[in-house]
Design an enzyme around this catalytic site. Structure first.
Site, PDB file in Angstrom:
ATOM      1  CB  SER A  64      -0.921   0.005   1.220  1.00 56.77           C
ATOM      2  OG  SER A  64      -0.477   0.931   2.182  1.00 56.77           O
ATOM      3  CE  LYS A  65      -2.900   6.533   0.139  1.00 52.42           C
ATOM      4  NZ  LYS A  65      -4.030   7.021  -0.575  1.00 52.42           N
TER       5      LYS A  65
END
Ligand code: GLU
Length: 499
Positions: free
Chosen positions: A254-255
């Site tokens: 995920s970011k």
């Protein structure tokens, strides 16, 4: 292989990430390899979440990567428009066709009823599915209610019994029980179609032969096949691409799993100073193999070697070290003028105004020492700033006193002053006398050159010293050594500054 027609169908809702770029890349490679077409279609039917900025960003990112599409919203094509909101009526007409053939129905259930139903299903741990109330309505009555303007959605009428088998190129056959497939909404009450219908209609009308998409669609894959079959159309070859794992290999990427030096967004990588060539290589290899060795491949090589049979459904770990490795390799392959041109915006962003000529002279001496374009600023920004005038504490090298340093600087200055202006352009002419000086002083090269490096550049890490002096120039080099000498002379009279 016959020429393919493939498409990238992003929903412009956020920053464009490496997952989207990989999908675009495989589309592009297969289209170019087979002489087919790569289509860009904007899936903007979720009007609350779409933004024009996101659309502009994804197009900019694809351009930056060099993944040019043949048909799309900006370039047009035989199946325009390529933006789904502009195709609303097409979907509606197709939904009506499904109603007429008994594969879809109008649903008049109010959102409140659906919410209550869902809450009850959650409570009783029943499957979260529409209970089919409107499925049982008399079609004539439903048509009349719709004609009278009653708000409604259109749902797919999934078969109650039996099974559906779908085929994914990477995973083979997948069979599900039809009773586990919900009667999904195809058209919302505002008349806009959802992905399930819109994408299937578009893929058919646009003649798409292969669909590359993320494996998050595996869950609704059988529904999509049922919709296509309800129309009596031929299915494309389905390729659901693997998910990305965190750098640790544990859990989905995920970011939030990146440092400030990393990004999973394409333009984020550009702004960090990665080259599109390196990013392309890195992305291409996440979930595919292109041959035994992992040397960087040009786009032409990627096109030539790409094969559906080399794709893997196994999750791919996001490995930023590998990206750094590729970037370094590509950086070193650039011609100095090309490197100069690519680092220029980074200098400008750092508030420096690089002279073109100077930049071209610097390019070859930093090329071996930077991993990203942005590293050029820390490495070589001093060339474009006034002399930094480092204090004594920074000048002093390990194991050297201030007094020894003064002597070293004095003699280095004398040695360099003996080199004529004309000879100063050749770094070997500086290296020889300075190496001789190290010998004479009985010190280590690292100590003396470390001192000279800080004196001339103001930093402990810099491009190669003699090449740097050449570019800084004779007069400035001597002046900087002189200034450093003054600093250390002052320090030498105070004891205990030794490091
Ligand atoms: N709009 C969908 C998405 O962004 C596209 C999926 C597909 O390629 O079919 O996830």
């Amino acid at each position: 292989m016959k020429p393919v027609r493939v498409r990238m169908a992003p929903s412009p809702t956020g920053h464009f990430h490496i997952g989207g770029a990989r999908t675009a890349m495989y589309n592009f490679l297969l289209a170019r390899q087979t002489g087919g077409q790569f289509i860009l279609r904007i899936e903007d039917t979720d009007r609350k979440r779409n933004t024009p900025e996101a659309q502009a960003e994804l197009m900019e990112a694809l351009h930056w990567l060099g993944l040019q599409w043949d048909e799309g919203p900006d370039v047009g094509g035989p199946h325009a428009p390529y933006t789904q909101t502009a195709r609303k009526d097409i979907y509606l007409a197709h939904a009506q066709q499904l109603i007429a053939s008994g594969h879809a129905y109008r649903c008049f259930c109010a959102p409140e009823r659906l919410q209550r139903m869902r809450a009850e299903q959650l409570r009783s741990r029943a499957p979260l599915q529409y209970d089919g109330l409107c499925r049982r309505l008399d079609p004539a009555e439903a048509t009349a209610r719709a004609a009278a303007g009653e708000p409604h959605t259109i749902r797919f009428m999934t078969p109650d019994t039996g099974t559906t088998t779908v085929h994914d190129y990477l995973r083979g056959d997948i069979t599900v029980e039809n009773r586990n497939i919900d009667d999904y909404i195809l058209v919302k009450s505002d008349g806009f179609a959802l992905y399930h219908l819109a994408a299937m209609v578009d893929d058919h009308l646009m003649g798409i032969s292969h669909v590359f998409r993320s494996s998050e669609w595996l869950g609704t894959f059988p529904l999509h096949a049922l919709i296509i079959r309800a129309f009596g159309w031929q299915e494309p070859v389905w390729v659901h691409l693997s998910v990305f794992l965190k750098p640790t290999g544990k859990g989905k990427m995920s970011k939030r799993d990146v440092t400030s030096e990393q990004s999973i967004f394409v333009l984020g990588l550009r702004d960090l100073g990665y080259l599109p060539e390196a990013v392309n290589n890195w992305i291409a290899l996440m979930g595919a193999s292109f041959g035994p060795e992992e040397t960087p491949l040009t786009m032409d090589e990627l096109i030539e070697r790409f094969s559906l049979d080399h794709l893997t459904p196994a999750a791919a770990r996001v490995n930023f070290e590998k990206l750094d490795h590729f970037n370094g390799l590509y950086l070193r392959k650039l011609s100095p003028p090309d490197l100069a041109q690519r680092v220029r915006p980074f200098f400008e962003r750092a508030g420096l105004a690089p002279d073109e000529d100077l930049l071209r002279r610097i390019a070859p001496i930093i090329q071996e020492r930077i991993v990203t374009l942005d590293d050029a600023i820390d490495m070589a920004g001093f060339f474009f700033r006034p002399a930094s005038r480092p204090p004594a504490a920074e000048l002093l090298q390990k194991g050297m006193t201030a007094a020894q340093s003064v002597v070293a600087l004095e003699q280095a200055r004398a040695a360099l002053a003996a080199v004529s202006e004309a000879e100063f352009g050749d770094h070997a002419a500086l290296e020889a006398p300075l190496r001789a000086l190290v010998e004479r002083l009985g010190l280590k090269a690292g100590q003396v050159f470390g001192l000279l490096r800080v004196a001339v550049t103001g930093q402990r890490v810099s491009p190669p010293l003699f090449e740097t002096m050449v570019i800084v120039g004779r007069e400035q080099t001597l002046a900087r050594l002189h200034w450093a000498e003054g600093q250390l002379r002052a320090a030498a009279v105070q004891p205990a500054i030794d490091t």
